[in-house]
Write a protein that holds these residues in place. Sequence first.
Motif, mmCIF file in Angstrom:
data_model
loop_
_atom_site.group_PDB
_atom_site.id
_atom_site.type_symbol
_atom_site.label_atom_id
_atom_site.label_comp_id
_atom_site.label_asym_id
_atom_site.label_seq_id
_atom_site.Cartn_x
_atom_site.Cartn_y
_atom_site.Cartn_z
ATOM 1 N N SER A 1 45.645 11.432 -18.491
ATOM 2 C CA SER A 1 45.530 10.274 -19.452
ATOM 3 C C SER A 1 46.300 9.061 -18.803
ATOM 4 O O SER A 1 45.942 7.731 -18.982
ATOM 5 N N VAL A 2 47.459 9.198 -18.233
ATOM 6 C CA VAL A 2 48.382 8.110 -17.671
ATOM 7 C C VAL A 2 47.626 7.650 -16.639
ATOM 8 O O VAL A 2 47.625 6.443 -16.161
ATOM 9 N N GLU B 1 44.461 7.470 -15.992
ATOM 10 C CA GLU B 1 43.388 6.527 -16.617
ATOM 11 C C GLU B 1 44.147 5.363 -17.019
ATOM 12 O O GLU B 1 43.109 4.149 -16.899
ATOM 13 N N LEU B 2 45.024 5.293 -17.760
ATOM 14 C CA LEU B 2 45.806 4.273 -18.152
ATOM 15 C C LEU B 2 46.039 3.207 -16.994
ATOM 16 O O LEU B 2 45.774 1.829 -17.079
ATOM 17 N N ALA B 3 46.681 3.727 -16.118
ATOM 18 C CA ALA B 3 46.895 2.920 -14.788
ATOM 19 C C ALA B 3 45.753 2.291 -14.237
ATOM 20 O O ALA B 3 45.434 1.166 -13.895
ATOM 21 N N ALA B 4 44.725 3.099 -14.240
ATOM 22 C CA ALA B 4 43.157 2.679 -13.575
ATOM 23 C C ALA B 4 42.765 1.382 -14.526
ATOM 24 O O ALA B 4 42.244 0.515 -13.978
ATOM 25 N N ALA B 5 42.962 1.558 -15.844
ATOM 26 C CA ALA B 5 42.551 0.496 -16.689
ATOM 27 C C ALA B 5 43.424 -0.874 -16.384
ATOM 28 O O ALA B 5 43.088 -1.757 -16.765
ATOM 29 N N HIS B 6 44.369 -0.623 -15.944
ATOM 30 C CA HIS B 6 45.376 -1.797 -15.350
ATOM 31 C C HIS B 6 45.125 -2.152 -13.958
ATOM 32 O O HIS B 6 45.849 -2.837 -13.477
ATOM 33 N N GLY B 7 44.104 -1.657 -13.165
ATOM 34 C CA GLY B 7 43.791 -1.943 -11.824
ATOM 35 C C GLY B 7 44.607 -1.225 -10.946
ATOM 36 O O GLY B 7 44.364 -1.856 -9.607
ATOM 37 N N LEU B 8 45.213 -0.293 -11.249
ATOM 38 C CA LEU B 8 46.125 0.609 -10.380
ATOM 39 C C LEU B 8 45.584 2.005 -10.111
ATOM 40 O O LEU B 8 45.079 2.616 -11.038
ATOM 41 N N THR B 9 45.671 2.345 -8.807
ATOM 42 C CA THR B 9 45.683 3.839 -8.497
ATOM 43 C C THR B 9 46.513 4.557 -7.703
ATOM 44 O O THR B 9 47.282 3.726 -7.103
#
Length: 170
Positions: free
Chosen positions: A84-85, A87-95
Amino acid sequence: MTACSYRIGQGFDAHRLGGDPPLRLAGVVVDPDRGLAATSDGDLAAHAIIDSILGAAGLGDIGTLYPSSDPQWQDADSMAMLRSVVELAAAHGLTVSNLDLTIVAETVRVGPHRDAMRTRLASVLGLDVERVSVKATTTDGLGFAGRNEGVSAWAAVLLAESGCCDQSPR
């Protein structure tokens, strides 16, 4: 060509030995007879990684997202929390670009489980296994870990802007 943006995060977690078995690290059962005292399943490796990702992304910490005072997190699957975290980072444009994890324990053996831990983490983080490092050490009898009272983990991640410089995971 635009410059790539990277962010480094570190995380730490520790739990007391003595909880309900089994003892899981990075989603892998490493000791079927012992456990760690915790609200969730006690996977402190996942917890340290969660904090490292949240820190690098500037999104708070594990206690903010998953407060131990909230009964919904009782016995929660820490690897699902980690997913989930991510995915949260990805939602902020970060991988996540890579992970370096160190487990500190006196008698919990990581070596026999290292490959399984790396594979499980790589899967959840969306990385090739070569980008996931899992190490272990003892404290040679010093401190709570050395007295075999608990286990701790340190994690460091590098986050990259999604799609940045071919550093994004597969």
